[in-house]
Design a protein around this motif. Sequence first.
Motif, short mmCIF file in Angstrom:
data_model
loop_
_atom_site.label_atom_id
_atom_site.label_comp_id
_atom_site.label_asym_id
_atom_site.label_seq_id
_atom_site.Cartn_x
_atom_site.Cartn_y
_atom_site.Cartn_z
N ALA A 141 -30.40 -22.15 -11.41
CA ALA A 141 -31.24 -22.96 -10.51
C ALA A 141 -32.11 -22.06 -9.64
N ARG A 142 -31.53 -20.97 -9.10
CA ARG A 142 -32.33 -20.03 -8.30
C ARG A 142 -33.45 -19.42 -9.13
N THR A 143 -33.13 -19.09 -10.38
CA THR A 143 -34.14 -18.50 -11.27
C THR A 143 -35.24 -19.50 -11.56
N ARG A 144 -34.86 -20.73 -11.88
CA ARG A 144 -35.86 -21.78 -12.15
C ARG A 144 -36.75 -22.02 -10.94
N LEU A 145 -36.13 -22.06 -9.76
CA LEU A 145 -36.89 -22.30 -8.54
C LEU A 145 -37.85 -21.15 -8.26
N HIS A 146 -37.39 -19.92 -8.43
CA HIS A 146 -38.24 -18.75 -8.22
C HIS A 146 -39.44 -18.78 -9.18
N ARG A 147 -39.17 -19.05 -10.44
CA ARG A 147 -40.26 -19.09 -11.43
C ARG A 147 -41.22 -20.24 -11.16
N ALA A 148 -40.68 -21.39 -10.76
CA ALA A 148 -41.54 -22.54 -10.45
C ALA A 148 -42.44 -22.23 -9.27
N ARG A 149 -41.91 -21.57 -8.25
CA ARG A 149 -42.73 -21.19 -7.09
C ARG A 149 -43.83 -20.22 -7.50
N ARG A 150 -43.50 -19.28 -8.36
CA ARG A 150 -44.52 -18.32 -8.85
C ARG A 150 -45.61 -19.05 -9.61
N ARG A 151 -45.23 -19.98 -10.49
CA ARG A 151 -46.23 -20.71 -11.27
C ARG A 151 -47.09 -21.59 -10.37
N LEU A 152 -46.52 -22.19 -9.34
CA LEU A 152 -47.30 -22.99 -8.41
C LEU A 152 -48.28 -22.10 -7.64
N ALA A 153 -47.82 -20.95 -7.19
CA ALA A 153 -48.71 -20.03 -6.47
C ALA A 153 -49.87 -19.61 -7.35
N ALA A 154 -49.57 -19.31 -8.62
CA ALA A 154 -50.64 -18.92 -9.54
C ALA A 154 -51.61 -20.08 -9.77
N ALA A 155 -51.10 -21.29 -9.88
CA ALA A 155 -51.97 -22.45 -10.08
C ALA A 155 -52.84 -22.69 -8.85
N LEU A 156 -52.30 -22.43 -7.67
CA LEU A 156 -53.08 -22.61 -6.45
C LEU A 156 -54.18 -21.56 -6.33
N GLU A 157 -53.93 -20.36 -6.85
CA GLU A 157 -54.97 -19.32 -6.82
C GLU A 157 -56.14 -19.67 -7.72
#
Length: 173
Positions: free
Chosen positions: A145-161
Amino acid sequence: MTHRDRFEAVYDAYYPAIHQYAARRTGSADDTADVISETFLIAWRRAGEIPEGERALLWLYGVARRVLANHRRGDSRRAMLADRLRAELSAQRPERAAGPGELDHVRAAFDRLPERDREVLALACWEELTSEQIAKVVGCTAIAARTRLHRARRRLAAALERRPSSTIVMGEA
């Protein structure tokens, strides 16, 4: 005559009349179907109490009438509950710092994420769950779950950029 035979005879003889009765008194085909099915369910359960001959139709009308009354009361209770819930939710809704159009790019970026990412982000941010709690909800280990959450946050940050140029405010360029 068996219980089943009695019910089938009443059903075959009076279904059209009960269908018309319900259809004239309801607002939708779904409501009509509900009234008919509940009426004949009661008839099935009480087949031994159904009078003989044409009195059976009058008995079924009485059952259908009570079923309709129950539906109306239920609809009224649901409407009152929905109104009360809307009032409570609007009173509890926090004020947003940004205007309605200012976060469209965030919503769009979030919506473009895979369902798995949206789910763990929503559980973490909206429901304020920990990784351990998220793990229980999605059915994985806390580490996963921590790994999924970390990766999801990274993908969201990239999408926002990758914010589309159409949302850039005048003067930012």
